[in-house]
Design an enzyme around this catalytic site. Structure first.
Site, PDB file in Angstrom:
ATOM      1  N   TYR A 117     -17.052  97.453 -34.254  1.00  0.00           N
ATOM      2  CA  TYR A 117     -15.992  98.357 -34.209  1.00  0.00           C
ATOM      3  C   TYR A 117     -14.890  98.125 -35.284  1.00  0.00           C
ATOM      4  CZ  TYR A 117     -14.503  94.280 -31.710  1.00  0.00           C
ATOM      5  OH  TYR A 117     -14.277  93.112 -31.139  1.00  0.00           O
ATOM      6  N   GLU A 140     -19.453  85.421 -35.919  1.00  0.00           N
ATOM      7  CA  GLU A 140     -19.562  85.035 -34.427  1.00  0.00           C
ATOM      8  C   GLU A 140     -20.476  84.234 -34.050  1.00  0.00           C
ATOM      9  OE1 GLU A 140     -17.201  86.453 -32.343  1.00  0.00           O
ATOM     10  OE2 GLU A 140     -16.100  87.979 -33.498  1.00  0.00           O
TER      11      GLU A 140
END
Length: 179
Positions: A117, A140
């Site tokens: 996003y 991540e």
């Protein structure tokens, strides 16, 4: 912080490059609260000041997070990638291949809003856009949601090993390109 007495700022929404332009919150109780102003957090000021003093010696910046197994590239503040995105993407894929070769884990690669996003005010965007560091990424780490933020202890060292392989590959490629 308000009637609920919420405290804290999402440090990775508090950097002063396209701060508060989307994907962060004015709500002090949100986990994406960007703070009252860019660089309102002393930790971000300290890290940014340090990076600015050594930026001419840096070829790589990585902001490491958990979890989702992603290699994320700028820009986070908008859908349009930087002019050098294709070069960064190709290099990130090489690093991702090296990472996968260690323990077979696969990390998806792409721009921050392409994979997740819009997220303005990130250190990755700041390091690339403001400090001028050529290759910046945000990773991540493990896992993809089975354990979330509570990764089992037996996965910590393997995660570090595969992340190290990513770093070594990217740095080697960048150093060879400078010759």
């Amino acid at each position: 912080g308000g009637i609920l007495h919420c405290k804290g700022v999402d440090a990775n929404r508090n950097w002063g490059f396209h701060w508060n332009e989307g994907g962060s919150s004015n709500d002090k109780c949100s986990d994406t609260y960007h703070g009252p102003s860019a660089f309102s957090e002393v930790e971000n000021v300290a890290v940014s000041n340090f990076l600015l003093t050594v930026k001419d010696n840096l070829i790589f910046y990585n902001s490491i997070h958990s979890y989702s197994q992603l290699i994320l590239l700028p820009w986070g503040f908008q859908q349009t990638p930087p002019d050098d995105y294709e070069e960064m993407y190709a290099l990130a894929l090489k690093g991702g291949d090296a990472l996968t070769a260690v323990h077979g884990k696969t990390y998806e690669t792409g721009c921050i809003p392409c994979m997740l996003y819009i997220a303005s005010g990130s250190s990755t965007d700041w390091a690339h856009g403001e400090a001028g560091i050529g290759f910046t990424t945000s990773m991540e780490l493990r896992d993809t949601g089975n354990y979330g933020f509570i990764l089992p202890a037996e996965q910590i060292v393997p995660t570090a090993e595969e992340t190290w392989a990513f770093h070594i590959t990217v740095i080697r490629e960048l150093a060879m390109a400078q010759k």
